[in-house]
Design an enzyme around this catalytic site. Structure first.
Site, mmCIF file in Angstrom:
data_model
loop_
_atom_site.group_PDB
_atom_site.id
_atom_site.type_symbol
_atom_site.label_atom_id
_atom_site.label_comp_id
_atom_site.label_asym_id
_atom_site.label_seq_id
_atom_site.Cartn_x
_atom_site.Cartn_y
_atom_site.Cartn_z
ATOM 1 N N TYR A 97 0.861 -1.170 0.000
ATOM 2 C CA TYR A 97 0.000 0.000 0.000
ATOM 3 C C TYR A 97 0.906 1.231 0.000
ATOM 4 O O TYR A 97 1.718 1.346 0.913
ATOM 5 C CB TYR A 97 -0.936 0.044 1.209
ATOM 6 N N TYR A 140 -0.380 -1.358 -9.017
ATOM 7 C CA TYR A 140 -1.562 -1.488 -9.879
ATOM 8 C C TYR A 140 -2.754 -1.849 -9.005
ATOM 9 O O TYR A 140 -2.635 -2.612 -8.052
ATOM 10 C CB TYR A 140 -1.347 -2.510 -11.014
ATOM 11 N N HIS A 160 -3.566 -7.952 -5.378
ATOM 12 C CA HIS A 160 -2.558 -9.000 -5.584
ATOM 13 C C HIS A 160 -1.689 -9.106 -4.338
ATOM 14 O O HIS A 160 -1.601 -8.162 -3.551
ATOM 15 C CB HIS A 160 -1.709 -8.684 -6.819
HETATM 16 C C1 DD3 Z 1 5.040 -3.574 -14.593
HETATM 17 C C2 DD3 Z 1 3.935 -3.961 -12.411
HETATM 18 C C3 DD3 Z 1 4.024 -4.407 -13.867
HETATM 19 C C4 DD3 Z 1 6.907 -1.939 -15.849
HETATM 20 C C5 DD3 Z 1 7.259 -3.153 -15.386
HETATM 21 C C6 DD3 Z 1 6.330 -3.980 -14.743
HETATM 22 N N1 DD3 Z 1 4.567 -10.023 -13.394
HETATM 23 C C7 DD3 Z 1 4.058 -6.634 -14.919
HETATM 24 C C8 DD3 Z 1 3.399 -7.028 -17.193
HETATM 25 C C9 DD3 Z 1 3.452 -8.398 -17.028
HETATM 26 C C10 DD3 Z 1 4.140 -8.057 -14.695
HETATM 27 C C11 DD3 Z 1 4.520 -8.684 -13.464
HETATM 28 C C12 DD3 Z 1 4.696 -2.323 -15.063
HETATM 29 C C13 DD3 Z 1 3.693 -6.156 -16.165
HETATM 30 CL CL1 DD3 Z 1 8.863 -3.679 -15.581
HETATM 31 C C14 DD3 Z 1 5.602 -1.517 -15.711
HETATM 32 O O1 DD3 Z 1 4.357 -5.789 -13.847
HETATM 33 C C15 DD3 Z 1 3.821 -8.923 -15.780
HETATM 34 N N2 DD3 Z 1 3.879 -10.262 -15.627
HETATM 35 N N3 DD3 Z 1 4.856 -7.985 -12.368
HETATM 36 C C16 DD3 Z 1 4.249 -10.789 -14.446
HETATM 37 N N4 DD3 Z 1 4.331 -12.133 -14.325
#
Ligand code: DD3
Length: 326
Positions: free
Chosen positions: A258, A262, A266
């Protein structure tokens, strides 16, 4: 680090499916991001200790103006299973200095033993670029009333895209990476390795449980009604991680953020020995504590003041300043 028998089995299965792990990697490169065409605009952040660099780059498109990308390069941890090969197959050992019984070298390795973990956000928005810039941070103490009058209207006004979350839940992306699923629409979830973890060593184990139910934005929305969901995530998540990776529940840090990055509920599962980004006291709330608090008081998280840090450039900080709350 020792490769757990389970990781080894998994790797061997993967190699069996796709020829070798190497040919699979080349395939990914061929269909992937045009790294060689990236022109670096700025180093957003770097850390010598963490051996990581965050780059803002542009890829030239047909209309001549570059499309923004964030590229994150990170040296990966050593894997014990590779060490003997690494010592044997090195291409050069260059002496740097020698003094008495002490000497230092640069060890040069063949490419397959020298990979760099690369994460790409493309096309990247201004928000992505801002996210990785190092900025001063400020602590906010958000009361239940602040949440209703400042934070919630702000979240609702933003267009945070969480398409990637829906893609996982609907098996439109990463379906083959799902470790465990409880398909119940109200109390079910998907457990999947976080994109930060390459699954090659348990030291930096990082998985996320994403709930099937839509509309639970964060900790603030939780009530006793969500206890079945939270208990399933705790119990079944730990069981699945023990079964797949051999890591026991007592070796895991299981928590919610918190503010989250996103707004779809989760839960993070990381190795207790790993100082994962975002596991500090001003952001992480242990799932076991959350469950206990909700059992004491169903509306605990609507009433409680929650403390978190915001970067100087974040729009939410400005809202708190305008409201005279900082
Ligand atoms: C994210 C929080 C988000 C940049 C970056 C990461 N785990 C994800 C898309 C697929 C994923 C995650 C946003 C984005 Cl580097 C902007 O994270 C994802 N797939 N945290 C998995 N398995």
């Amino acid at each position: 680090m020792a490769e757990s028998p389970l990781l080894k089995k998994k790797r061997e299965e993967k190699e069996g499916e796709n020829g070798t792990a190497e040919s699979q990697k080349e395939g990914a490169t061929a269909s992937g991001f045009p790294l060689a065409d990236l022109s670096v605009q700025k180093v957003l952040r770097e850390s010598a200790r963490d051996k990581i660099i965050f780059l803002h780059g542009q890829v030239n498109n047909d209309s001549g103006d570059g499309t923004d990308a964030v590229v994150i390069l990170e040296k990966t941890p050593f894997q014990e299973k590779n060490i003997s090969e690494l010592l044997k197959k090195h291409t050069k050992l260059q002496l740097q200095m020698s003094n008495d019984i002490y000497s230092t070298y640069h060890l040069y390795l063949p490419p397959e033993l020298n990979e760099v973990k690369t994460t790409v956000v493309y096309p990247a928005t201004e928000k992505h670029l801002q996210k990785y810039l190092r900025r001063e941070v400020y602590l906010i103490q958000e009361t239940g009333a602040d949440y209703k009058t400042i934070t919630l209207p702000f979240i609702d006004s933003q267009s945070f895209s969480i398409q990637w979350v829906y893609n996982i839940l609907e098996k439109k992306a990463e379906a083959d990476r799902i470790i465990y699923e409880n398909p119940d629409p109200a109390s079910g979830f998907v457990l999947i390795p976080d994109l930060k973890w390459d699954q090659k060593q348990l030291d930096d184990l990082y998985l996320i449980a994403i709930c099937h139910c839509r509309g639970i934005k964060s900790l603030r929305d939780l009530t006793a009604d969500h206890l079945p969901l939270l208990k399933n995530i705790s119990k079944e998540g730990k069981e699945a991680i023990l079964k797949r990776y051999g890591a026991a529940g007592a070796q895991l840090r299981v928590y919610l953020h918190y503010q989250p990055s996103y707004y779809h509920l989760h839960v993070h599962f990381t190795s207790l020995g790993y100082d994962a980004p975002g596991c500090s006291v001003e952001r992480a709330h242990l799932l076991s504590d959350v469950i206990d608090n909700l059992e004491l008081d169903s509306h605990y998280y609507q009433k409680r003041t929650l403390t978190f840090a915001l970067r100087a450039d974040e729009a939410l900080l400005k809202k708190f300043q305008e409201a005279g709350r900082v």
